[in-house]
Design a protein around this motif. Structure first.
Motif: not given
Lengths: 291, 314
Positions: A54-80
Motif C-alpha cells: 500500500a505504501y509503495i503504490v501510494h508513493e508512486r501513484l498517489g492512490v489511497d492506500p486502503i483502496l489500493v489494498s482492496i484492489v490488490l487483494s486478489p494478489l494476496f488471495f493467490a499468495l494464500g
C-alpha cells in the motif's frame, strides 16, 4: 482532583476505534486458525507486507492506500493459495502439521520480515492522505479520521465476511470443513479445495488490514511480531472460529490497551494483549463465544 | 558409551580447546567461536523440551534474556564474580522453565507454543519498564580490569566459560536421552495419553524437561552482557535467538543430542561467514530460508537423512 470524564470517554472511543482495526487484523486468523486448524503464525508478516505494498503504490501513484489494498487483494488471495498448497503437500497430508507446520510458518514470518528489511531498511514508513491529520470533535471527545476510516472499512469487511460465511454455499462449506472433513468428503466436496480458498481469503484480509495499519501508525518490518500475540489473543478470547467472537475479542483488547496507554503509559500496552492471551489460554481456552 | 565416559571425554575436549585458545591471537575468531558455542547450548537446550518431549517453545529468547538480565542485576547490586552470575542466571531461568512446565498441564501443541511466545513478550515489556536494569535505554557493563587464570584478554575467559557450558549442555542432553527419562519423554512426544496410561509420570517428566531446558538456555545468556559489554532489551530478547534455537535442531535432527550439535555448528558457522562476507541481515534471511527448506524437504533433519541413506545401503 477533578474526575477525568473526558479522559475516560476519549479512552473508550479510542479503544473501540482501535478494536475495529484489531478485528480486521485478527479475522484472518479466526478463519485460518479457528476454522481450518492451520496455525498461520506468519499472518502478521502478510499484514506488514500489505502495509508496504500500500505504501509503495501510494508513493508512486498517489492512490489511497486502503483502496489500493482492496484492489490488490486478489494478489494476496493467490499468495494464500500457493502457501496453502505447499503447506498441504508438505505437512498436512503427511500428518506432521503440528510441530513442523508451526516451524514452517515461523520461518515464513522471519523470511518476510528480513526481506522487507533488506529492501526497505528499518526506517519507519508512513502514508499521508487527505484524512490522516483531520480530527472530528464531538464535545470533549476526539474522533481522529486516521482511526475512523480504517474502523469503518474494517467493520464492513468483518460483517461482510460473517454474512458471506453464514449465507453462501461456499461459506457454509468452510464452516463444515471446520466441523467434519470426512462428512464433506461424503458429500462429494473436496475439503482441501475448500480449505485452500478459505486460507487464501484469510491472507487477503491480512493484505487489507496491512493498509489500515499504515494509515493508523508508522510501519517498520519487525513490528509484525507485536501482532502475533494480539491476533491469537483476539481469536482465542472471542472463541475459536467465531467471527462475532473475534469482533467482541477485538473490542475488549482495544479497550484494555487504550486504558493501559492512557493510565499507565504506552510502553505497557504489549503486556496487555499478550497477558490477556496467557490468561485466556490458561482459564478459558474455549473463548467467550466458542463453539 | 557410558555417560560417565562421555562426560570425561567431553570435558577433556573442552579443556584442550580452551588451552589451544591461548595461542589464538585474533579476537574475532574467539568471538565468532563464542557465538557458535552459544548456539550449541541454546539448540541443545531447546531440543530437550522441543525435540525429546515434543513441546515447541517459541520463547527461547526469554530464557536467554532472563539469564542475561540476572547477570546485569547481580553486577549492579553485588558486583558478583562470574561463576556466581552463571549459576544464578541458570537457576532463575530454571524456575521460569518450571513455570512453563506447569503451562503444559492445560495446553498442548499449538496453544503451548503460542503461550511461550506470549510469555516472552510479557517479560520483554517488564524488562523495558524496569529502570534498575537499564529499562529501554539498556545498561553498560564494565568489565573487570584483571583477567583470572593468566588468560590474555577477557574474551578468552568468556570463550572458556562458553566452551565448558557447551560441554555441560551436551553431557546433560545425552544423559537425559539415554536414560529412562529420555524414553519417558519420547513416549510423551509420541502419544501423551498412551504414556500416561502406561504409567509414565508425564507431569513430573514434563516439568523436569522444561526446567532443564529453560535453565540451560538461561545459562547461555548469563555471559551475554559481558560479551557485548552493553545490553538492551531488544538485543537480549531478539527473535533471532528463538528462530535459531528452533532451526538448528530441526536442521540437524531432533531425536538425539547429536542433531542440535550438528545443526548449530553448521548454521552458526554459515551465519558467521555470511555476516563477515555479506551482511548481518542476509544471515538472518539464510536461517529463515534454511528452516523452511529443511522442514519441507528433509523433515527429519541431517541425522534423518544419514539414517535413511544408511538403511538404503544396508
Amino acid at each position: 482532583m477533578e474526575f477525568p470524564t473526558a479522559l475516560i470517554l476519549n479512552a473508550i472511543v479510542a479503544g473501540l476505534l482501535l478494536g475495529g482495526f484489531y478485528a480486521a487484523v485478527s479475522v484472518g486468523i479466526s478463519i485460518s486458525f479457528g476454522m481450518l486448524d492451520v496455525v498461520n503464525i506468519a499472518h502478521p508478516g502478510f499484514i506488514i507486507l500489505g502495509s508496504y505494498i500500500a505504501y509503495i503504490v501510494h508513493e508512486r501513484l498517489g492512490v489511497d492506500p486502503i483502496l489500493v489494498s482492496i484492489v490488490l487483494s486478489p494478489l494476496f488471495f493467490a499468495l494464500g493459495m500457493v502457501i496453502y498448497r505447499i503447506y498441504y503437500l508438505c505437512f498436512e497430508r503427511r500428518g506432521q502439521e503440528s510441530l513442523r507446520g508451526l516451524a514452517f510458518f515461523f520461518g515464513i514470518l522471519f523470511i518476510t520480515e528480513v526481506t522487507l528489511v533488506l529492501v526497505f531498511g528499518v526506517d519507519y514508513r508512513l502514508v499521508e492522505t487527505s484524512y490522516t491529520s483531520t480530527t472530528l470533535r464531538l464535545g470533549p471527545v476526539d474522533f481522529p479520521l486516521r482511526l475512523v476510516v480504517p474502523f469503518a472499512v474494517s467493520i464492513a469487511m468483518v460483517v461482510g465476511l460473517q454474512i458471506f460465511l453464514a449465507r453462501t454455499f461456499f461459506g457454509r462449506a468452510v464452516l463444515a470443513v471446520a466441523q467434519d472433513q470426512l462428512a464433506l468428503r461424503l458429500m462429494a466436496i473436496d475439503p482441501v479445495r475448500v480449505k485452500e480458498y478459505a486460507f487464501a481469503l484469510s491472507i487477503a484480509t491480512a493484505g487489507v488490514a496491512g493498509a489500515f495499519l499504515i494509515v493508523i501508525q508508522p510501519v517498520q518490518p519487525s513490528i509484525g511480531r507485536e501482532y502475533i500475540g494480539l491476533v491469537f489473543a483476539v481469536c482465542v478470547l472471542g472463541g475459536m472460529g467465531s467471527i462475532w467472537g473475534t469482533l467482541l475479542g477485538a473490542f475488549i483488547l482495544g479497550l484494555a490497551e487504550s486504558f493501559t496507554s492512557t493510565f499507565f503509559g504506552p510502553s505497557w500496552a504489549p503486556a496487555v494483549s499478550f497477558g490477556t492471551l496467557l490468561l485466556a489460554l490458561a482459564f478459558k481456552p474455549s473463548g467467550l463465544l466458542g463453539r | 558409551m557410558r555417560n560417565r565416559t562421555f562426560a570425561v571425554i567431553a570435558f577433556a575436549v573442552a579443556i584442550a580447546v580452551i588451552a589451544a585458545s591461548r595461542w589464538v591471537a585474533n579476537d574475532y575468531f574467539l568471538s565468532a567461536a563464542y557465538t557458535v558455542l552459544q548456539f550449541i547450548v541454546l539448540a541443545t537446550a531447546w531440543n530437550i523440551l522441543g525435540g525429546y518431549t515434543g513441546y515447541v517453545n517459541f520463547g527461547s529468547a526469554a530464557f536467554f534474556a532472563v539469564g542475561a538480565y540476572s547477570t546485569v542485576f547481580l553486577q549492579k547490586a553485588l558486583h558478583a564474580p562470574l561463576p556466581v552470575m552463571i549459576v544464578a542466571g541458570t537457576l532463575v531461568a530454571g524456575l521460569l522453565g518450571l513455570a512453563v512446565g506447569y503451562l503444559t498441564l492445560r495446553m498442548r501443541g499449538v496453544f503451548f507454543a503460542i503461550a511461550t511466545l506470549a510469555m516472552a513478550v510479557v517479560l520483554y515489556t517488564f524488562v523495558v519498564n524496569w529502570d534498575y536494569v537499564g529499562g529501554a535505554r539498556g545498561a553498560y557493563i564494565i568489565l573487570p580490569r584483571e583477567v583470572p587464570f593468566g588468560l590474555p584478554r577477557y574474551i578468552h575467559l568468556l570463550y572458556a566459560a562458553m566452551v565448558l557450558m557447551a560441554a555441560f549442555a551436551l553431557v546433560i542432553a545425552r544423559a537425559i536421552q539415554t536414560s529412562v527419562i529420555g524414553r519417558g519423554l519420547a513416549a510423551i512426544r509420541d502419544d501423551e495419553m498412551a504414556a500416561e496410561c502406561s504409567g509414565v509420570p508425564t507431569l513430573r517428566l514434563k516439568l523436569l524437561s522444561a526446567t532443564v531446558s529453560g535453565a540451560l538456555m538461561g545459562m547461555a545468556g548469563t555471559t551475554l552482557p559481558l560479551y557485548l559489554s552493553y545490553i538492551e532489551p531488544s538485543a537480549a530478547f531478539n527473535l533471532s535467538y528463538a528462530v535459531n534455537s528452533i532451526a538448528m535442531p530441526l536442521i540437524g535432527g531432533m531425536t538425539s543430542w547429536l542433531g542440535p550439535l550438528i545443526g548449530a555448528v553448521l548454521l552458526g558457522t554459515v551465519q558467521q561467514v555470511v555476516q563477515v562476507t555479506v551482511s548481518s541481515a542476509w544471515n538472518l534471511l539464510i536461517v529463515g530460508v534454511l528452516l523452511v527448506a529443511f522442514v519441507t524437504l528433509a523433515p527429519n533433519g541431517i541425522i534423518g537423512w544419514i539414517d535413511a541413506w544408511r538403511r538404503r545401503r544396508a
